[in-house]
Design a protein around this motif. Structure first.
Motif, PDB file in Angstrom:
ATOM      1  N   ASP A   1       0.840  -1.192   0.000  1.00 42.98           N
ATOM      2  CA  ASP A   1       0.000   0.000   0.000  1.00 42.98           C
ATOM      3  C   ASP A   1       0.882   1.252   0.000  1.00 42.98           C
ATOM      4  O   ASP A   1       1.731   1.410   0.877  1.00 42.98           O
ATOM      5  CB  ASP A   1      -0.889  -0.024   1.255  1.00 42.98           C
TER       6      ASP A   1
ATOM      7  N   PHE B   1      -4.584   2.399  -4.145  1.00 42.46           N
ATOM      8  CA  PHE B   1      -3.502   2.589  -3.183  1.00 42.46           C
ATOM      9  C   PHE B   1      -2.735   1.291  -2.962  1.00 42.46           C
ATOM     10  O   PHE B   1      -1.540   1.304  -2.763  1.00 42.46           O
ATOM     11  CB  PHE B   1      -4.059   3.056  -1.828  1.00 42.46           C
TER      12      PHE B   1
ATOM     13  N   GLU C   1      -6.903   5.770  -5.453  1.00 42.34           N
ATOM     14  CA  GLU C   1      -6.104   6.990  -5.303  1.00 42.34           C
ATOM     15  C   GLU C   1      -6.542   8.026  -6.334  1.00 42.34           C
ATOM     16  O   GLU C   1      -6.771   9.184  -6.008  1.00 42.34           O
ATOM     17  CB  GLU C   1      -4.622   6.659  -5.486  1.00 42.34           C
ATOM     18  N   THR C   2      -6.663   7.607  -7.581  1.00 42.60           N
ATOM     19  CA  THR C   2      -7.068   8.512  -8.649  1.00 42.60           C
ATOM     20  C   THR C   2      -7.613   7.715  -9.831  1.00 42.60           C
ATOM     21  O   THR C   2      -7.344   6.521  -9.961  1.00 42.60           O
ATOM     22  CB  THR C   2      -5.883   9.404  -9.099  1.00 42.60           C
TER      23      THR C   2
ATOM     24  N   ARG D   1      -0.937  -1.500  -9.599  1.00 42.55           N
ATOM     25  CA  ARG D   1      -2.003  -0.857  -8.826  1.00 42.55           C
ATOM     26  C   ARG D   1      -3.116  -0.349  -9.734  1.00 42.55           C
ATOM     27  O   ARG D   1      -4.053   0.278  -9.285  1.00 42.55           O
ATOM     28  CB  ARG D   1      -1.442   0.331  -8.036  1.00 42.55           C
TER      29      ARG D   1
ATOM     30  N   ARG E   1       0.125   4.180   0.768  1.00 42.28           N
ATOM     31  CA  ARG E   1      -0.133   5.013   1.949  1.00 42.28           C
ATOM     32  C   ARG E   1       0.827   4.654   3.082  1.00 42.28           C
ATOM     33  O   ARG E   1       1.273   5.519   3.840  1.00 42.28           O
ATOM     34  CB  ARG E   1      -1.591   4.872   2.406  1.00 42.28           C
TER      35      ARG E   1
END
Length: 127
Positions: A7, A66, A50-51, A31, A9
């Motif tokens: 991850d 993520f 995330e996007t 990802r 993050r």
């Protein structure tokens, strides 16, 4: 010591804590999940993204997750959904071709572009 994270993050948190005492290596793992057509994401998937970017070349959306494990899980669910849809379509076509389908199905247009224009009474539309 070398440490790997699934991850991104977690990588960000480690960088905050360790600062210059650590180094980030190039990302490894996938990802990204490519969403084509009318694929629908489930609600649990949304906070894990995330996007999302639109890829006009492939006419698809790319969802960047993520966590590589979540991306793999989502890709698997989308694949299994497609396999299930194809199986249902095959079964339906089999029933229609053998005259086993219900009347509702056989009365529907047989092709996407079949609007039954030959059955329209154009005089009724003019009034």
């Amino acid at each position: 010591a070398i440490v790997s994270f699934y991850d991104v993050r977690a990588v960000d948190r480690v960088l905050e804590v360790l600062g210059d005492r650590c180094m980030v290596a190039p990302e490894f793992g996938n990802r990204v999940v490519v969403l084509q057509g009318e694929e629908q994401l489930q609600e649990w998937m949304l906070p894990e993204i995330e996007t999302v970017q639109y890829n006009s070349h492939d006419v698809a959306h790319c969802a960047y997750f993520f966590d590589t494990r979540v991306a793999e899980r989502v890709a698997g669910k989308l694949r299994s959904h497609h396999v299930q849809q194809r199986q249902q379509q095959k079964e339906l076509l089999h029933h229609v071709s053998h005259g086993e389908a219900s009347g509702d199905i056989t009365q529907a247009p047989r092709y996407i572009n079949d609007l039954r224009l030959s059955q329209i009474n154009w005089g009724d539309l003019a009034s």
